[in-house]
Scaffold this motif. Structure first.
Motif, short mmCIF file in Angstrom:
data_model
loop_
_atom_site.label_atom_id
_atom_site.label_comp_id
_atom_site.label_asym_id
_atom_site.label_seq_id
_atom_site.Cartn_x
_atom_site.Cartn_y
_atom_site.Cartn_z
N ARG A 67 15.35 -1.34 11.19
CA ARG A 67 15.94 -0.93 9.91
C ARG A 67 14.90 -0.61 8.86
O ARG A 67 15.18 0.12 7.91
CB ARG A 67 16.88 -2.03 9.40
CG ARG A 67 18.06 -2.30 10.32
CD ARG A 67 18.93 -3.42 9.76
NE ARG A 67 20.06 -3.73 10.64
CZ ARG A 67 20.94 -4.70 10.41
NH1 ARG A 67 20.82 -5.45 9.32
NH2 ARG A 67 21.93 -4.91 11.25
N SER A 68 13.72 -1.21 8.98
CA SER A 68 12.68 -1.01 7.96
C SER A 68 11.46 -0.37 8.60
O SER A 68 10.60 -1.08 9.13
CB SER A 68 12.30 -2.35 7.32
OG SER A 68 13.43 -2.97 6.73
N PRO A 69 11.34 0.94 8.58
CA PRO A 69 10.16 1.60 9.17
C PRO A 69 8.85 1.09 8.58
O PRO A 69 7.82 1.12 9.24
CB PRO A 69 10.40 3.08 8.84
CG PRO A 69 11.89 3.22 8.73
CD PRO A 69 12.34 1.93 8.09
N GLU A 70 8.89 0.62 7.33
CA GLU A 70 7.68 0.08 6.70
C GLU A 70 7.17 -1.16 7.43
O GLU A 70 6.00 -1.53 7.30
CB GLU A 70 7.95 -0.27 5.23
CG GLU A 70 8.34 0.92 4.37
CD GLU A 70 9.82 1.27 4.47
OE1 GLU A 70 10.55 0.58 5.21
OE2 GLU A 70 10.25 2.25 3.82
N SER A 71 8.06 -1.82 8.18
CA SER A 71 7.70 -3.06 8.87
C SER A 71 7.33 -2.83 10.33
O SER A 71 7.29 -3.79 11.10
CB SER A 71 8.86 -4.06 8.78
OG SER A 71 9.16 -4.38 7.44
N PHE A 72 7.08 -1.58 10.71
CA PHE A 72 6.85 -1.30 12.13
C PHE A 72 5.70 -2.12 12.71
O PHE A 72 5.81 -2.68 13.80
CB PHE A 72 6.58 0.19 12.34
CG PHE A 72 6.24 0.53 13.76
CD1 PHE A 72 7.23 0.64 14.71
CD2 PHE A 72 4.91 0.71 14.15
CE1 PHE A 72 6.93 0.94 16.03
CE2 PHE A 72 4.59 1.00 15.48
CZ PHE A 72 5.61 1.12 16.41
#
Length: 490
Positions: A67-72
């Motif tokens: 859900r959070s691409p920033e947290s890949f």
């Protein structure tokens, strides 16, 4: 520019949307980090390449649900830690954590992955090699944490990303890192004392019954002597602080065969999952697929220096001439039956869960760890309360369930062990604390599947609760089946 997308969420979103070039670039950019984590924890074990490949393929399969691409990056690191932990549990402890006695006292260590110049491509200093040897005295959890901290000190992860990979707060991560560093520094002192010539006579006597296994048990035994021995402490007086040795860490360049295998398998990994076996995918790369993969690696290398590290080895060896070991079987699909949420075997409310094959033993907690505990009319109110859960709609999926206790903490899996933790609000935590219910292996029972690891189920190993991968309907016997009972505590 492409380089701008490389480290940002835009690349992740493009890969989620089905952009194959973006997916391959994502693999090439992050494969060195995963490979470094796996090799750091497993050392020179021959399964390291296979585990790395499994981690990357698992991540690609689950990528659409992120859900959070920033947290890949922390999300990927968490998958790597969990997969390595599971692999460790399935290897014999002796094979995973044994260091020969001659290696422990400083003779040649031909099998240490981080000393192999063909793998690491730099000559490690004696003290950096010593840190690697000292790591073998840590418990598995601290070895995994060391791999993340090493990446943090070297600038490849932030503290916030490290914390998210662990599924804890930044403050809690700092506490865990500090505890790990204390044990690592103690282990370095022990290694230095064992390396000293002549060796301390009293230390030599302490190791008389030692079988050569470098691990936490003997660390504790030898520490009692080393801490109070001026001779042993003198051997460690010139040690450089550990964090000053780590910033020069170079991410391990993945072997050409591994790069090719992951890219080939990613070719068959769409938004719906992986199609075909890993062997089929690699075979497909032997002709036109390999040429396409080579082009994508070249393009990715031009855009990012980390990718260049991977690509150099892959292209120098020639992707068309790959030879990879056997791949693991794909995970089984979820049970082909209606969810228990719709059949009434489990619903929201207050309940207790009794093991289907251990009568009178209930899902409970001991300290912070999930256990099976004998609970009956004569047990204490505390024991009955610890075996009672408020079943609520799943934190990550409202069609599934989460299990909350009286103080507000939730059951979740961390490194596959079931434990109690407070809700820190991350996607990782929510996924770990959500279980999907299916009819169990025996009539009237329920089995609980991890919502973020399809095909992995809550089961008991003896009295300990774990999340394990099912290899078939009879894989666990009835260890993963539970009877839903009225609450043992009001």
């Amino acid at each position: 520019m492409r380089a701008t997308r490389m480290d940002g969420p835009g690349l992740v979103r493009a890969a989620q949307a089905g952009d194959r070039a973006a997916r391959d670039e994502l693999v090439a950019a992050h494969l060195p980090m995963v490979y470094t984590i796996v090799r750091q924890v497993l050392g020179g074990h021959p399964d390291a390449d296979d585990v790395t490949q499994d981690v990357m393929v698992r991540a690609l399969r689950q990528l659409p649900a992120l859900r959070s691409p920033e947290s890949f990056r922390p999300w990927l690191a968490a998958i790597a830690l969990r997969h390595v932990s599971t692999h460790q549990h399935r290897m014999s402890r002796a094979a995973a954590h044994t260091a020969p006695l001659d290696e422990a006292v400083g003779l040649a260590d031909a099998g240490a992955a981080f000393e192999d110049v063909t793998v690491f491509e730099v000559e490690l200093s004696a003290q950096r090699r010593q840190v690697q040897r000292a790591a073998r005295w840590l418990n598995p959890e601290d070895r995994a944490l060391l791999s993340l901290w090493w990446l943090e000190v070297a600038g490849h992860l932030t503290r916030a990303e490290l914390a998210e990979a662990l599924g804890v707060s930044v403050i809690h991560a700092g506490v865990r890192v500090q505890r790990m560093r204390t044990q690592l520094d103690l282990s370095r002192t022990i290694v230095a004392a064992l390396d000293a010539r002549p060796v301390c006579p009293e230390l030599d006597a302490e190791t008389a019954g030692w079988d050569g296994v470098a691990g936490p048990l003997w660390r504790k035994r030898l520490a009692r002597h080393v801490r109070g021995c001026p001779v042993c402490l003198r051997a460690a007086v010139d040690l450089v602080e550990t964090d000053r040795l780590l910033p020069n860490l170079v991410l391990l360049p993945a072997p050409a065969a591994l790069v090719a295998a992951v890219l080939a398998r990613s070719e068959h990994t769409g938004t719906a999952g992986v199609g075909g076996s890993g062997a089929d995918a690699v075979a497909g790369a032997g002709h036109g697929g390999a040429a396409a993969a080579t082009g994508r690696v070249r393009a990715a290398a031009a855009a990012h220096p980390v990718v260049a590290t991977v690509a150099a080895g892959a292209l120098a060896a020639g992707i068309t001439a790959v030879a990879v070991g056997p791949t693991r079987p794909e995970e089984p699909p979820p049970p082909g039956v209606a969810s228990a949420a719709s059949t009434g075997t489990l619903r929201t409310g207050s309940f207790s869960l009794e093991s289907a094959n251990a009568a009178g033993r209930f899902v409970s907690v001991s300290g912070d760890l999930g256990m099976l505990t004998q609970v009956g009319p004569g047990t204490t109110a505390t024991a009955r309360r610890q075996a009672t859960f408020q079943v609520v709609a799943g934190l990550a999926d409202a069609r599934c369930f989460s299990f909350r206790v009286q103080d507000g903490r939730y059951l979740r899996h961390a490194s596959w062990r079931v434990r109690l933790d407070e809700n820190i609000g991350t996607d990782l935590f929510r996924g770990d604390a959500t279980f999907c219910a299916w009819p169990g292996g025996t009539p009237g029972t329920v089995t609980l599947e991890a919502s973020n690891y399809r095909g992995w189920f809550l089961r008991h190993r003896g009295d300990e609760l774990w999340v394990d991968q099912s290899k078939g309907a009879d894989a666990f016997g009835a260890d993963d089946s539970f009877l839903v009972r009225p609450p043992l505590a009001g």
